[in-house]
Structures are given as C-alpha cells and as structure tokens.
Design a protein around this motif. Structure first.
Motif, PDB file in Angstrom:
ATOM      1  N   ASN A   1       0.824  -1.203   0.000  1.00 53.64           N
ATOM      2  CA  ASN A   1       0.000   0.000   0.000  1.00 53.64           C
ATOM      3  C   ASN A   1       0.861   1.256   0.000  1.00 53.64           C
ATOM      4  OD1 ASN A   1       1.024   0.240   2.584  1.00 53.64           O
ATOM      5  ND2 ASN A   1      -0.951   0.163   3.625  1.00 53.64           N
ATOM      6  N   MET A   2       0.215   2.399   0.163  1.00 53.76           N
ATOM      7  CA  MET A   2       0.884   3.668   0.442  1.00 53.76           C
ATOM      8  C   MET A   2       0.474   4.028   1.862  1.00 53.76           C
ATOM      9  SD  MET A   2       0.704   7.298  -1.605  1.00 53.76           S
ATOM     10  CE  MET A   2       1.555   6.657  -3.041  1.00 53.76           C
TER      11      MET A   2
ATOM     12  N   TYR B   1       0.173  11.834  -6.516  1.00 60.41           N
ATOM     13  CA  TYR B   1      -0.376  10.526  -6.161  1.00 60.41           C
ATOM     14  C   TYR B   1      -0.508   9.639  -7.404  1.00 60.41           C
ATOM     15  CZ  TYR B   1      -3.758   7.219  -4.085  1.00 60.41           C
ATOM     16  OH  TYR B   1      -4.404   6.094  -3.633  1.00 60.41           O
ATOM     17  N   GLN B   2      -1.020  10.223  -8.471  1.00 52.13           N
ATOM     18  CA  GLN B   2      -1.195   9.452  -9.711  1.00 52.13           C
ATOM     19  C   GLN B   2       0.142   8.979 -10.270  1.00 52.13           C
ATOM     20  OE1 GLN B   2      -0.395  10.436 -13.152  1.00 52.13           O
ATOM     21  NE2 GLN B   2      -1.173   8.444 -13.835  1.00 52.13           N
TER      22      GLN B   2
ATOM     23  N   TRP C   1       1.722   6.123  -8.005  1.00 43.36           N
ATOM     24  CA  TRP C   1       1.063   4.833  -8.188  1.00 43.36           C
ATOM     25  C   TRP C   1       1.307   4.253  -9.578  1.00 43.36           C
ATOM     26  CZ3 TRP C   1       0.020   0.838  -5.678  1.00 43.36           C
ATOM     27  CH2 TRP C   1      -0.385   0.892  -4.353  1.00 43.36           C
TER      28      TRP C   1
ATOM     29  N   PHE D   1      -2.941  -4.532  -4.531  1.00 42.25           N
ATOM     30  CA  PHE D   1      -2.548  -3.168  -4.191  1.00 42.25           C
ATOM     31  C   PHE D   1      -3.630  -2.541  -3.308  1.00 42.25           C
ATOM     32  CE2 PHE D   1      -0.481  -2.913  -8.649  1.00 42.25           C
ATOM     33  CZ  PHE D   1       0.658  -3.543  -8.190  1.00 42.25           C
TER      34      PHE D   1
ATOM     35  N   SER E   1      -4.805   1.267  -1.878  1.00 46.59           N
ATOM     36  CA  SER E   1      -4.586   2.648  -2.298  1.00 46.59           C
ATOM     37  C   SER E   1      -3.899   3.512  -1.244  1.00 46.59           C
ATOM     38  CB  SER E   1      -5.913   3.297  -2.702  1.00 46.59           C
ATOM     39  OG  SER E   1      -6.813   3.332  -1.607  1.00 46.59           O
TER      40      SER E   1
ATOM     41  N   PHE F   1      -6.427   6.107  -8.010  1.00 50.71           N
ATOM     42  CA  PHE F   1      -5.680   4.858  -7.801  1.00 50.71           C
ATOM     43  C   PHE F   1      -6.184   3.758  -8.724  1.00 50.71           C
ATOM     44  CE2 PHE F   1      -6.253   0.815  -5.424  1.00 50.71           C
ATOM     45  CZ  PHE F   1      -4.943   0.362  -5.414  1.00 50.71           C
TER      46      PHE F   1
ATOM     47  N   THR G   1      -5.503   4.578 -12.458  1.00 49.55           N
ATOM     48  CA  THR G   1      -4.074   4.554 -12.787  1.00 49.55           C
ATOM     49  C   THR G   1      -3.554   3.131 -12.877  1.00 49.55           C
ATOM     50  OG1 THR G   1      -3.717   6.699 -11.731  1.00 49.55           O
ATOM     51  CG2 THR G   1      -1.786   5.295 -12.026  1.00 49.55           C
ATOM     52  N   VAL G   2      -3.870   2.315 -11.889  1.00 51.96           N
ATOM     53  CA  VAL G   2      -3.396   0.923 -11.900  1.00 51.96           C
ATOM     54  C   VAL G   2      -3.943   0.184 -13.108  1.00 51.96           C
ATOM     55  CG1 VAL G   2      -3.491  -1.286 -10.692  1.00 51.96           C
ATOM     56  CG2 VAL G   2      -3.076   0.821  -9.408  1.00 51.96           C
TER      57      VAL G   2
END
Length: 530
Positions: free
Chosen positions: A134-135, A162-163, A166, A182, A184, A211, A214-215
């Motif tokens: 995670n973050m 953030y984008q 990730w 993953f 977020s 999140f 993007t993933v």
C-alpha cells in the motif's frame, strides 16, 4: 521504546468513536450480485489468515523511509518462511514513500527503494502467499514529509503526485500474478476522530478513483488484479454509514473479467475497544465472555459489538460482491499488568477472525515487531521464531486451519501441510478447476476441488499430471509428491472432509521451461473429475 512510533498504522479511534448506530442499507443482492458474491467468497477463503509486516517498510527517519528506522531488523526470507509455516497465507506489507519521491513534475520514486520493496514482496510471493502493498505513511499529518493530506489546500498537486507515484508502483509490479494486491492508502482522514468532514471525504474518494484508474491503465495483470480501497480512516461506521464513502468505478478493468464479478475490495481496521487493544495505562487487560475481573474489562466493545460491526460490512459490501479486508486488528501485550492478559488477547483474535469468516471478510493481524510490554508481535524477527503461539493458534482455529504446530526447526521452502488422515471413501463424482497465472519461468496454480457426489469424502488424494517441463517448488493446503510428472496432492489436516457439494482450494508454485499449461487428468480418490 518509542511505542507511539512503533504503532504507526493503528486506528486511534475506539475510545472516541464508541457508537455503532450509523445508518447503513441492507438489501437482498440481485442475481448478478449473487455471482459476484461467490467470486468474493472464493478469494476470501483462499487468502486464509493474514499477518502484517508492520513497522518495517513504512518506518522512516525524518521523512526518509528505512526498514530499520524504528528498531526492527532487516526483513529476511527466513522470517517470511516462519510466518508461512505458522499457517498464514496472506501478508500485508505497509510501505511509505515520502522522501524517496523526487520533485515534480515527474515525482520519480527512488529506484533502489522500489527494488527493495520488490525483494520483500518476492519473499512472500515466491512462496505462493497473497501479498498486499500500500501507500501507508504518506497520508499521516504526524509523519515528517507526509503529503497525501485530504484537507490540504493544493489538491491538484497532491492528486498529480499521487497518480504518478502509483503509476510507477503499478508498472514495477505489472507482471506479478493476481496474488499481489494493491491497497490505495492507509487510514486517511483529517486527523480528528469526530464525524467525517467534507470536502475531505470527497478528496479521499478522489484518491481512490485515481488509484483504480491509474493501476488499471498500466495494463498486464494490473487490468484484472484485486485492488483494495478504504473509507474514512478505515473506520467501519464511517465507511458503511451515510457519511460519504463512494466505491470507485472500475471502467478500465480487463474485459476478460465476467460482468457480474468485482475486482475491488473494501479495507477496514478493527481495534475496539481501544482501552483493551491499545491503551497503555494497563487498566483494561481482559476481554470477552471468559473475563473474570469486571474492573479489568471494558464496558463496551465486547463480542456482540464485534459481531455487529462485521455484519455491517457484510450487508453493505459483501452482499454486492465486494470482499472486505480487515487489514489490521490485534491487541498489545499487557502481561506486566495482568499475567493472564495473553489469554484474552487470543480470545479477541479468535473472535475477530471467526466473525470475519462468518461475514465473508479476510483479516490480517497487526504485528509491529515489538515483543514485550505494549508490543503486538507474534514473532521475533531477528531469530525468525514464534513468540505468541497461543494467539497464532487462536487465529488458525478461527479461520479453519486448526492450530499451528510449534516450530522446532527453520521452515523449508516446501512447507506444505502434513496430511493426518488417510482417504477412506471415494466420491461418486468430483470437479477440479485450475486457475494458472504464469510469468517468465514460473507459475502459480490454484485448484478448486468440489465433491459433486452424494456422499461425504473423509480424506482425499487428488491426482493429476503436470505438463512436461513443470516442477512444483512449493505448495499450500495439501502435500504434493512427486514434484513433477503424475502428482498426488494429499489433504491437509483441516480440509480432508468434503461434504456433498463441499469444496476446498489448494495450490502450488511451479517452475516451467516454456510450457505454462494447466495440469490434466484429475482424479479424486480414483474417481475422474470433470
């Protein structure tokens, strides 16, 4: 001991958020949602019991992540082997990025840090375990260098950073199979423990949506892997209730995912009552129906409350096909105040895991690596040995895996359960379904076995033939022999009985020389499987 720093990742909510009266909807799932719920149930069952590698990769010194910054040793393969040998099938690895992120506009994550994260992931992933990363600390106001702050002024810059971070993480792990999940973020909120505030909650929802988008757009396995998203501070009431949580849309997911299935999970944490689980004054040391001293037992947060909280997550999410993951739970060691405390810690863990199983949720015990007063640890990370066998046994009995044997030697790579029952009856019919995920020269295979006969199976052998060039290197939920050719998988002690219509899932990791096909010729106790 810097106990507050050692607990980064805990939800300090129980004492101030003690009510359970949030409004939440209970509806019967539509037909498509019934299919989705079945998919969610299979995932949760396969994940089994989980454990947190806490205060390691999310530890930091003045905003620079370092796995030894909070006193824990460097993570080793031996530790992860011990965790697996103790019965855990899922490992959550909290990760901070903080000062390892470069300046905008690219926000490049330090390559050496990503490489180390991958090394630790590989310790568990290579053993066939589920792994969550995670973050973790980047959203704490109390952490130096934190930036994922939901009530900060410049949300445009935060979302861009953030984008891009990730995107780099997802790209790094693009080729890993779906046993890597993953998450977020962790416990994101505005720092106060009252009701959620707006637009802060709206920003958390926006982070989750960014999140997921993007993933998914990085492609490969990322287009179909399970993704985990939290609500406000991973608090159950503020996630299931009418406070503003929005499940992200999943519009960029792979077209190969059946329309009626989800690939999103909901993250919550559970530390109720906090005066028992985390408060360090030593006043409350007992919990549950076996407590003997009312003065040492909290006036709230007992089993009825625990059951009701987990039921809320089931009614709000599981019925719609979204698995719930109790990513943190546990209680600190207070044996210096009450020698019987570990008994109640085990009771708490057992009750939480049993309720989660009842309501379709997976779990991961919070372990911060600290043994002794106020510690959460189940293992000594330096020696890779068990320190709280009683709590581990409680977890395993609740999840359905029996008790974990007391380790006497370092576990090997092929730490498959030793079967204890001999096959005594063959089914009239069976079904075996393989799900293979391959990469380079390796693969994992998950096999769902169903007894489609009219009588129960009490002990089983599943025989199948591996394609040429494949060799099993590790397995779970069964014993496997030989490693190649025609293989027999023999039940573990906890999954040997299959009632009519009953099923279990086993699996293994194998090497291959270019042929990653599924095995063939399945028979269960001599009966051919469809």
């Amino acid at each position: 001991m810097r106990s507050r720093a050692r607990r980064v990742g805990l939800a300090f909510v129980a004492a101030s958020v003690a009510f359970a009266g949030a409004v939440y909807g209970v509806t019967r799932p539509a037909a498509a949602e019934v299919v989705a719920e079945a998919s969610a149930s299979a995932l949760v069952a396969d994940m089994g019991a989980g454990w947190n590698l806490g205060n390691a990769l999310e530890a930091n010194n003045n905003g620079i992540p370092s796995e030894t910054a909070w006193g824990n040793p460097v993570v080793t393969q031996a530790l992860i082997n011990r965790v697996k040998a103790s019965g855990f099938r899922t490992i959550r690895i909290p990760v901070s990025y903080l000062g390892h992120i470069g300046a905008g506009p690219s926000y490049t994550v330090d390559a050496a840090w990503l490489t180390r994260i991958a090394e630790v992931v590989n310790y568990a992933h290579s053993q066939g375990l589920y792994v969550l990363i995670n973050m973790h600390g980047d959203g704490y106001k109390t952490v130096t260098g934190s930036w994922l702050i939901c009530d900060a002024a410049d949300q445009t810059t935060i979302r861009d950073k953030y984008q891009k971070v990730w995107q780099q993480i997802a790209t790094k792990f693009q080729g890993y199979n779906e046993r890597l999940i993953f998450e977020s973020m962790n416990e994101n909120f505005d720092g106060q423990y009252g009701a959620p505030t707006q637009p802060c909650y709206s920003n958390i929802n926006a982070y989750n949506q960014t999140f997921v988008d993007t993933v998914r757009r990085t492609g490969g396995t990322n287009a179909s892997r399970w993704l985990l998203v939290p609500g406000w501070n991973t608090n159950i009431d503020y996630t299931v209730g009418n406070y503003g949580f929005v499940i992200p849309t999943d519009q960029y997911r792979s077209s190969t995912i059946p329309a009626g299935e989800q690939r999103l999970m909901i993250s919550v944490h559970y530390y109720d009552p906090w005066d028992f689980t985390g408060q360090e004054d030593g006043a409350i040391t007992q919990w549950g129906p076996n407590a003997t001293d009312p003065a040492r037992t909290s006036t709230w947060g007992q089993e009825d409350h625990l059951d009701a909280q987990l039921k809320k997550t089931h009614d709000a999410f599981v019925t719609r096909g979204y698995p719930v993951f109790v990513g943190e739970y546990g209680s600190i060691d207070k044996t210096t105040y009450d020698p019987s405390n570990n008994t109640y810690r085990a009771d708490f863990a057992r009750a939480l895991v049993a309720a989660a199983k009842k309501y379709g949720a997976a779990t991961a015990y919070w372990d911060n690596g600290w043994n002794g007063q106020h510690g959460f640890a189940l293992f000594d990370r330096s020696s890779a040995t068990v320190t709280q066998q009683g709590i581990i046994n409680a977890i395993m009995s609740a999840v359905g895996g029996g008790t974990s044997p007391t380790p006497t030697a370092s576990p090997t790579r092929t730490a498959s359960p030793t079967p204890t029952a001999s096959p005594t009856a063959a089914p009239g019919a069976c079904r075996a379904v393989s799900t293979v995920s391959a990469w380079n020269t390796g693969l994992t295979n998950s096999i769902a076995i169903t007894n489609t006969g009219a009588t129960a199976v009490n002990g089983w052998n599943l025989t199948f033939t591996l394609p040429a060039g494949q060799s099993i290197v590790s397995g779970w939920s069964a014993g496997y022999a030989p490693a190649s050719g025609t293989v027999t998988a023999t039940n573990a002690s906890y999954n040997g009985t299959l009632a009519p219509g009953g099923s279990t899932t086993i699996g293994y990791q194998a090497s291959h020389t270019g042929n990653a096909a599924a095995p063939t010729g399945f028979t269960l106790n001599g009966a051919t499987c469809s």
